[in-house]
Design a protein around this motif. Structure first.
Motif, PDB file in Angstrom:
ATOM      1  N   THR A 246       0.640  24.603  42.575  1.00 12.45           N
ATOM      2  CA  THR A 246       1.074  24.880  41.204  1.00 12.45           C
ATOM      3  C   THR A 246       2.093  23.847  40.728  1.00 12.45           C
ATOM      4  O   THR A 246       2.066  23.409  39.567  1.00 12.45           O
ATOM      5  N   LEU A 247       2.999  23.467  41.610  1.00 12.37           N
ATOM      6  CA  LEU A 247       3.995  22.444  41.265  1.00 12.37           C
ATOM      7  C   LEU A 247       3.318  21.113  40.959  1.00 12.37           C
ATOM      8  O   LEU A 247       3.696  20.417  40.005  1.00 12.37           O
ATOM      9  N   LEU A 248       2.322  20.749  41.762  1.00 10.72           N
ATOM     10  CA  LEU A 248       1.622  19.480  41.532  1.00 10.72           C
ATOM     11  C   LEU A 248       0.920  19.477  40.177  1.00 10.72           C
ATOM     12  O   LEU A 248       0.960  18.472  39.454  1.00 10.72           O
ATOM     13  N   VAL A 249       0.296  20.599  39.821  1.00  8.36           N
ATOM     14  CA  VAL A 249      -0.352  20.702  38.511  1.00  8.36           C
ATOM     15  C   VAL A 249       0.676  20.576  37.392  1.00  8.36           C
ATOM     16  O   VAL A 249       0.441  19.897  36.374  1.00  8.36           O
ATOM     17  N   ALA A 250       1.840  21.209  37.568  1.00 10.29           N
ATOM     18  CA  ALA A 250       2.894  21.125  36.561  1.00 10.29           C
ATOM     19  C   ALA A 250       3.413  19.695  36.414  1.00 10.29           C
ATOM     20  O   ALA A 250       3.680  19.237  35.285  1.00 10.29           O
ATOM     21  N   ILE A 251       3.548  18.996  37.527  1.00  8.35           N
ATOM     22  CA  ILE A 251       4.023  17.608  37.476  1.00  8.35           C
ATOM     23  C   ILE A 251       3.020  16.730  36.727  1.00  8.35           C
ATOM     24  O   ILE A 251       3.401  15.907  35.872  1.00  8.35           O
ATOM     25  N   VAL A 252       1.736  16.903  37.029  1.00  2.33           N
ATOM     26  CA  VAL A 252       0.704  16.113  36.344  1.00  2.33           C
ATOM     27  C   VAL A 252       0.717  16.392  34.847  1.00  2.33           C
ATOM     28  O   VAL A 252       0.628  15.478  34.010  1.00  2.33           O
ATOM     29  N   GLY A 253       0.855  17.674  34.472  1.00  4.76           N
ATOM     30  CA  GLY A 253       0.901  18.022  33.054  1.00  4.76           C
ATOM     31  C   GLY A 253       2.106  17.441  32.343  1.00  4.76           C
ATOM     32  O   GLY A 253       1.980  16.906  31.224  1.00  4.76           O
TER      33      GLY A 253
ATOM     34  N   THR B 121       2.327  14.602  29.327  1.00  9.44           N
ATOM     35  CA  THR B 121       3.053  14.887  28.083  1.00  9.44           C
ATOM     36  C   THR B 121       4.060  13.794  27.757  1.00  9.44           C
ATOM     37  O   THR B 121       4.096  13.265  26.627  1.00  9.44           O
ATOM     38  N   TYR B 122       4.887  13.438  28.732  1.00  9.89           N
ATOM     39  CA  TYR B 122       5.912  12.422  28.477  1.00  9.89           C
ATOM     40  C   TYR B 122       5.310  11.042  28.273  1.00  9.89           C
ATOM     41  O   TYR B 122       5.862  10.226  27.520  1.00  9.89           O
ATOM     42  N   LEU B 123       4.176  10.769  28.904  1.00 12.94           N
ATOM     43  CA  LEU B 123       3.514   9.485  28.685  1.00 12.94           C
ATOM     44  C   LEU B 123       3.001   9.387  27.253  1.00 12.94           C
ATOM     45  O   LEU B 123       3.135   8.324  26.607  1.00 12.94           O
ATOM     46  N   LEU B 124       2.461  10.467  26.745  1.00  9.26           N
ATOM     47  CA  LEU B 124       2.009  10.478  25.350  1.00  9.26           C
ATOM     48  C   LEU B 124       3.186  10.314  24.390  1.00  9.26           C
ATOM     49  O   LEU B 124       3.076   9.616  23.370  1.00  9.26           O
ATOM     50  N   ILE B 125       4.316  10.942  24.719  1.00  9.80           N
ATOM     51  CA  ILE B 125       5.509  10.799  23.869  1.00  9.80           C
ATOM     52  C   ILE B 125       5.991   9.348  23.848  1.00  9.80           C
ATOM     53  O   ILE B 125       6.317   8.786  22.784  1.00  9.80           O
TER      54      ILE B 125
ATOM     55  N   ALA C 158       9.771  10.853  41.926  1.00  7.50           N
ATOM     56  CA  ALA C 158       8.330  10.625  41.798  1.00  7.50           C
ATOM     57  C   ALA C 158       7.879  10.828  40.359  1.00  7.50           C
ATOM     58  O   ALA C 158       7.068  10.060  39.827  1.00  7.50           O
ATOM     59  N   PHE C 159       8.402  11.866  39.705  1.00 10.24           N
ATOM     60  CA  PHE C 159       8.057  12.125  38.304  1.00 10.24           C
ATOM     61  C   PHE C 159       8.458  10.944  37.416  1.00 10.24           C
ATOM     62  O   PHE C 159       7.663  10.474  36.580  1.00 10.24           O
ATOM     63  N   ILE C 160       9.677  10.451  37.595  1.00  8.41           N
ATOM     64  CA  ILE C 160      10.165   9.333  36.774  1.00  8.41           C
ATOM     65  C   ILE C 160       9.371   8.067  37.051  1.00  8.41           C
ATOM     66  O   ILE C 160       8.924   7.371  36.122  1.00  8.41           O
ATOM     67  N   GLU C 161       9.156   7.748  38.327  1.00 12.19           N
ATOM     68  CA  GLU C 161       8.481   6.509  38.686  1.00 12.19           C
ATOM     69  C   GLU C 161       7.024   6.502  38.236  1.00 12.19           C
ATOM     70  O   GLU C 161       6.534   5.494  37.714  1.00 12.19           O
ATOM     71  N   ILE C 162       6.316   7.597  38.435  1.00 12.05           N
ATOM     72  CA  ILE C 162       4.911   7.651  38.026  1.00 12.05           C
ATOM     73  C   ILE C 162       4.785   7.538  36.508  1.00 12.05           C
ATOM     74  O   ILE C 162       3.949   6.795  35.978  1.00 12.05           O
ATOM     75  N   THR C 163       5.649   8.255  35.788  1.00 14.23           N
ATOM     76  CA  THR C 163       5.596   8.218  34.323  1.00 14.23           C
ATOM     77  C   THR C 163       5.865   6.818  33.790  1.00 14.23           C
ATOM     78  O   THR C 163       5.085   6.287  32.974  1.00 14.23           O
ATOM     79  N   PHE C 164       6.941   6.194  34.250  1.00 12.24           N
ATOM     80  CA  PHE C 164       7.313   4.889  33.705  1.00 12.24           C
ATOM     81  C   PHE C 164       6.369   3.782  34.173  1.00 12.24           C
ATOM     82  O   PHE C 164       6.059   2.874  33.391  1.00 12.24           O
TER      83      PHE C 164
END
Length: 416
Positions: A378-385, A389-393, A273-279
């Motif tokens: 807390t995990l969901l907040v960390a994933i969003v953060g 971050t990676y999207l900005l990078i 989910a992290f990879i797919e949402i970011t990309f």
């Protein structure tokens, strides 16, 4: 209460005609019916249910073995064509990386699900036994959520998968493979959410029974009653309290079993989910910056797919975190209720039993986790953060590459 009424409830439910109705579940089997049917269609439910027991059905298990082997072969072919032969063109490196990660994690979930089919059957059997004490109203409330998300999500996913992957330059087998992987991952995640919701309902049932027990204790001690009545009443209250304590231990053990069996699958789902949402957000911003988002029909199609894909993963992650967070909170409410009951009684035997109950809950962590990673808000907040971050990078790398291209173009123009 659990112990005196459990046998009566099972007898009453057995007399009800077991016919499945949408949003009107009466037992565990009717509650999980859509999920089990879709899993059986995909070949990932090699069990048959006889009355109230699950057992491995060998023909279906053999079919799942064949499907898993075919998936492994198709995964190797996909990686070869994307990364070595180049017969599948993913247009750019980020897209190639994202698709390779997706198929690798998806195939990993398929293999792990196959290996853990036996422990998963024992888990489902445990959840079935525990949920047999739930009242019919709890099943009906759960069925509104579980039936809705299972049915709508399955057909929504199969619709966008067919529309998108039939346009790819793949042979028929590989198209079926990518569609199957999408549906298989979704169904395994829905099965996990369903089990969490049922265990949460069991915690709520324990808490409600404790509240009822508190009312009985308060009524006994605030009214003038005979000592003989107290002597007759106390064994009944102690028996109920011990039954609730035992039931809490059983439900908590089921939570730990769920964490062990689904940990690898859940961890893979979170990473995916992290990879797919970011990309996918990166692809959308990339097309928007190029200014061709609404010009070409092909770009409109990919834009619609990105939005649909984002919707699936965001919704699925929210559902997983919501179920685990509310389940943890429901278990925590039991601790508060136990201390409330402890404060409203002066009976030494009941106080001792409540203190043992409180000590048991302190030693048992009723949290939902994956390999030590607690699944909560807390995990969901960390994933969003981290996604931000990676999207900005990625966007900084994109701007840097564009600036380099412009400088090269200017230098070439000046040299000419």
């Amino acid at each position: 209460m659990f112990s005196p009424l459990s046998k009566f409830q099972r007898q009453a439910k057995s007399k009800i005609r077991k016919r499945w109705r949408l949003f009107h579940a009466t037992d565990f089997q009717s509650l999980m019916h859509p999920c089990f049917i879709f899993c059986r269609i995909l070949g990932i439910f090699p069990y048959k249910i006889n009355t109230s027991t699950l057992e491995i059905y060998k023909p279906l298990f053999s079919l799942w073995t064949i499907i898993t082997c075919v998936c492994c072969i198709c995964w190797l072919v996909m990686l070869y064509q994307m990364n070595i032969s180049g017969s599948i063109n993913m247009r750019n490196v980020p897209r190639n990386l994202e698709r390779s990660s997706y198929y690798t994690l998806g195939n990993f979930i398929a293999v792990v699900s196959y290996i853990l089919s036996g422990p998963r059957m024992r888990l489902l059997q445990t959840v079935l036994d525990i949920s047999s004490t739930l009242p019919l109203e709890s099943y009906r409330k759960l069925s509104r959520l579980i039936h809705s998300k299972d049915i709508i999500g399955f057909f929504y996913l199969i619709g966008i998968s067919i529309v998108y992957y039939t346009r790819m330059s793949l042979n028929v087998l590989l198209r079926f493979y990518v569609i199957y992987i999408n549906l298989m991952i979704f169904q395994m995640d829905m099965l996990y959410i369903n089990c969490v919701c049922i265990l949460k309902a069991c915690f709520k049932r324990i808490n409600d029974n404790l509240i009822d027990l508190q009312k009985l204790i308060v009524n006994d001690e605030t009214h003038l009653v005979k000592p003989i009545y107290h002597e007759q009443r106390n064994p009944f209250l102690l028996m109920e309290l011990r039954a609730l304590k035992k039931q809490h231990l059983i439900v908590n053990n089921a939570v730990q079993m769920l964490n062990i069996i689904f940990s690898l699958q859940l961890l893979s789902t979170i990473i995916m989910a992290f990879i797919e949402i970011t990309f996918n957000m990166y692809y959308y911003v990339l097309q928007w910056k190029e200014g061709v988002l609404i010009i070409l029909m092909e770009k409109q199609f990919y834009y619609a797919y990105f939005v649909a894909n984002l919707t699936i993963f965001i919704t699925k992650m929210i559902l997983i975190v919501w179920a685990c967070e509310t389940g943890k909170n429901q278990a925590s409410e039991i601790i508060t209720t136990v201390h409330d009951v402890l404060n409203c009684t002066d009976n030494k035997q009941i106080k001792d039993e409540l203190q043992l109950f409180s000590l048991q809950m302190l030693h048992s962590k009723s949290t939902f986790s994956a390999k030590g990673l607690t699944v909560d808000a807390t995990l969901l907040v960390a994933i969003v953060g981290n996604i931000t971050t990676y999207l900005l990078i990625l966007m900084q790398f994109l701007n840097a590459s564009h600036s380099c291209d412009r400088k090269i173009a200017i230098n070439v123009t000046q040299s000419n």
